[in-house]
Design a protein around this motif. Structure first.
Motif, PDB file in Angstrom:
ATOM      1  N   ALA A 187      -8.709   9.221   4.510  1.00  0.00           N
ATOM      2  CA  ALA A 187      -7.896   8.020   4.265  1.00  0.00           C
ATOM      3  C   ALA A 187      -8.284   7.399   2.928  1.00  0.00           C
ATOM      4  CB  ALA A 187      -8.076   7.012   5.397  1.00  0.00           C
ATOM      5  N   PHE A 188      -9.588   7.281   2.675  1.00  0.00           N
ATOM      6  CA  PHE A 188     -10.036   6.722   1.400  1.00  0.00           C
ATOM      7  C   PHE A 188      -9.659   7.637   0.232  1.00  0.00           C
ATOM      8  CE2 PHE A 188     -13.166   4.245   4.046  1.00  0.00           C
ATOM      9  CZ  PHE A 188     -12.581   3.004   3.783  1.00  0.00           C
ATOM     10  N   GLN A 189      -9.724   8.941   0.443  1.00  0.00           N
ATOM     11  CA  GLN A 189      -9.330   9.877  -0.609  1.00  0.00           C
ATOM     12  C   GLN A 189      -7.848   9.715  -0.936  1.00  0.00           C
ATOM     13  OE1 GLN A 189      -9.853  14.038   0.372  1.00  0.00           O
ATOM     14  NE2 GLN A 189      -9.583  14.684  -1.738  1.00  0.00           N
ATOM     15  N   VAL A 236       2.083   3.029   3.194  1.00  0.00           N
ATOM     16  CA  VAL A 236       2.213   3.272   1.753  1.00  0.00           C
ATOM     17  C   VAL A 236       3.622   3.762   1.437  1.00  0.00           C
ATOM     18  CG1 VAL A 236       1.408   4.701  -0.172  1.00  0.00           C
ATOM     19  CG2 VAL A 236      -0.250   3.671   1.383  1.00  0.00           C
ATOM     20  N   ARG A 237       4.148   4.615   2.274  1.00  0.00           N
ATOM     21  CA  ARG A 237       5.510   5.133   2.065  1.00  0.00           C
ATOM     22  C   ARG A 237       6.543   4.012   2.155  1.00  0.00           C
ATOM     23  NH1 ARG A 237       8.561   8.252   5.997  1.00  0.00           N
ATOM     24  NH2 ARG A 237      10.412   8.897   4.945  1.00  0.00           N
ATOM     25  N   ARG A 238       6.368   3.107   3.131  1.00  0.00           N
ATOM     26  CA  ARG A 238       7.278   1.953   3.244  1.00  0.00           C
ATOM     27  C   ARG A 238       7.233   1.107   1.967  1.00  0.00           C
ATOM     28  NH1 ARG A 238       5.888   1.889   8.710  1.00  0.00           N
ATOM     29  NH2 ARG A 238       4.053   0.605   8.350  1.00  0.00           N
ATOM     30  N   GLU A 286      -1.445   2.950  -9.798  1.00  0.00           N
ATOM     31  CA  GLU A 286      -1.742   1.515  -9.885  1.00  0.00           C
ATOM     32  C   GLU A 286      -0.660   0.641  -9.265  1.00  0.00           C
ATOM     33  OE1 GLU A 286      -2.435   0.548 -13.953  1.00  0.00           O
ATOM     34  OE2 GLU A 286      -4.253   1.772 -14.075  1.00  0.00           O
ATOM     35  N   GLU A 287       0.592   1.081  -9.316  1.00  0.00           N
ATOM     36  CA  GLU A 287       1.677   0.245  -8.796  1.00  0.00           C
ATOM     37  C   GLU A 287       1.548   0.001  -7.287  1.00  0.00           C
ATOM     38  OE1 GLU A 287       4.607   4.052  -8.590  1.00  0.00           O
ATOM     39  OE2 GLU A 287       3.694   3.214 -10.379  1.00  0.00           O
ATOM     40  N   LEU A 288       0.727   0.798  -6.625  1.00  0.00           N
ATOM     41  CA  LEU A 288       0.526   0.606  -5.182  1.00  0.00           C
ATOM     42  C   LEU A 288      -0.818  -0.059  -4.880  1.00  0.00           C
ATOM     43  CD1 LEU A 288       2.098   3.973  -4.042  1.00  0.00           C
ATOM     44  CD2 LEU A 288       3.052   1.701  -3.696  1.00  0.00           C
ATOM     45  N   ASP A 289      -1.397  -0.721  -5.887  1.00  0.00           N
ATOM     46  CA  ASP A 289      -2.674  -1.418  -5.699  1.00  0.00           C
ATOM     47  C   ASP A 289      -2.615  -2.457  -4.586  1.00  0.00           C
ATOM     48  OD1 ASP A 289      -4.109  -0.019  -7.550  1.00  0.00           O
ATOM     49  OD2 ASP A 289      -4.035  -1.560  -9.113  1.00  0.00           O
ATOM     50  N   GLU A 290      -1.490  -3.175  -4.503  1.00  0.00           N
ATOM     51  CA  GLU A 290      -1.381  -4.248  -3.512  1.00  0.00           C
ATOM     52  C   GLU A 290      -1.472  -3.707  -2.090  1.00  0.00           C
ATOM     53  OE1 GLU A 290       1.879  -7.426  -1.930  1.00  0.00           O
ATOM     54  OE2 GLU A 290       1.882  -7.002  -4.084  1.00  0.00           O
ATOM     55  N   VAL A 291      -0.715  -2.654  -1.791  1.00  0.00           N
ATOM     56  CA  VAL A 291      -0.741  -2.081  -0.441  1.00  0.00           C
ATOM     57  C   VAL A 291      -2.101  -1.436  -0.166  1.00  0.00           C
ATOM     58  CG1 VAL A 291       0.290   0.178  -0.957  1.00  0.00           C
ATOM     59  CG2 VAL A 291       0.568  -0.796   1.300  1.00  0.00           C
ATOM     60  N   GLY A 337      -4.991  -2.415  -1.394  1.00  0.00           N
ATOM     61  CA  GLY A 337      -5.907  -3.523  -1.129  1.00  0.00           C
ATOM     62  C   GLY A 337      -5.714  -4.113   0.254  1.00  0.00           C
ATOM     63  N   ARG A 338      -4.452  -4.222   0.671  1.00  0.00           N
ATOM     64  CA  ARG A 338      -4.143  -4.746   2.006  1.00  0.00           C
ATOM     65  C   ARG A 338      -4.739  -3.852   3.088  1.00  0.00           C
ATOM     66  NH1 ARG A 338       1.301  -5.436   0.916  1.00  0.00           N
ATOM     67  NH2 ARG A 338       1.859  -3.633   2.148  1.00  0.00           N
ATOM     68  N   ILE A 339      -4.598  -2.550   2.918  1.00  0.00           N
ATOM     69  CA  ILE A 339      -5.096  -1.598   3.919  1.00  0.00           C
ATOM     70  C   ILE A 339      -6.617  -1.617   3.957  1.00  0.00           C
ATOM     71  CG2 ILE A 339      -5.284   0.856   4.488  1.00  0.00           C
ATOM     72  CD1 ILE A 339      -2.356   1.113   3.372  1.00  0.00           C
ATOM     73  N   ILE A 340      -7.243  -1.570   2.793  1.00  0.00           N
ATOM     74  CA  ILE A 340      -8.709  -1.565   2.743  1.00  0.00           C
ATOM     75  C   ILE A 340      -9.272  -2.877   3.291  1.00  0.00           C
ATOM     76  CG2 ILE A 340     -10.692  -1.553   1.158  1.00  0.00           C
ATOM     77  CD1 ILE A 340      -9.106   0.479  -0.541  1.00  0.00           C
TER      78      ILE A 340
END
Length: 143
Positions: A72-74, A106-108, A81-86, A88-91
């Motif tokens: 999951a972390f990998q 992430v796909r959503r 970078e454009e998915l940094d927000e999601v 960060g939310r998941i982590i």
């Protein structure tokens, strides 16, 4: 016989090493789904080499959870970078969701971003189309 075992083991280690390198080199391109499936193929190949006999079901379960968390972390680390927000939310969640749930989230987000930026045409849901056809059929049969 000992020579065969030695070279067989060396071959396995070499393949495991190559697969590990492949997994590290995979980065998200234009599509999260392709990226995730590329990683999954390598992970499935790596799983073929895992022939350890666990002493207890709890140990096997703990090992599997540890492997999934690492994967999951990998997956998250390879996102653009454009998915940094999601990411960060998941982590930041108290409990890390399953790998499948992380991929779905992430796909959503990728789909939402594409729609918001006008990159993707969104068709109405299939159910809406089916209801429209039914309504038209009912209307024409009562006319």
């Amino acid at each position: 016989c000992h020579v065969i075992e030695m070279y067989s083991d060396l071959g396995n280690k070499s393949q495991i090493y190559e697969l590990t390198l492949q997994a590290r080199e995979i980065r998200r391109g234009n599509n999260v789904t392709r990226y995730f499936h590329s990683l999954k193929r390598v992970w499935q190949d790596l799983d073929l080499f895992n022939n350890y006999n666990w002493m207890s079901a709890e140990d096997a379960k703990h090992y599997q959870q540890t492997v999934e968390e690492g994967r999951a972390f990998q997956f998250l680390a390879g996102l653009n970078e454009e998915l940094d927000e999601v990411r960060g939310r998941i982590i930041g969640m108290a409990t890390l969701p399953s790998l499948g749930e992380i991929f779905a989230e992430v796909r959503r987000e990728e789909t939402r971003r594409s729609v918001m930026m006008g990159k993707m045409k969104v068709d109405p849901p299939l159910e809406t189309n089916a209801l429209a056809v039914e309504a038209t059929a009912c209307k024409s049969s009562t006319d």
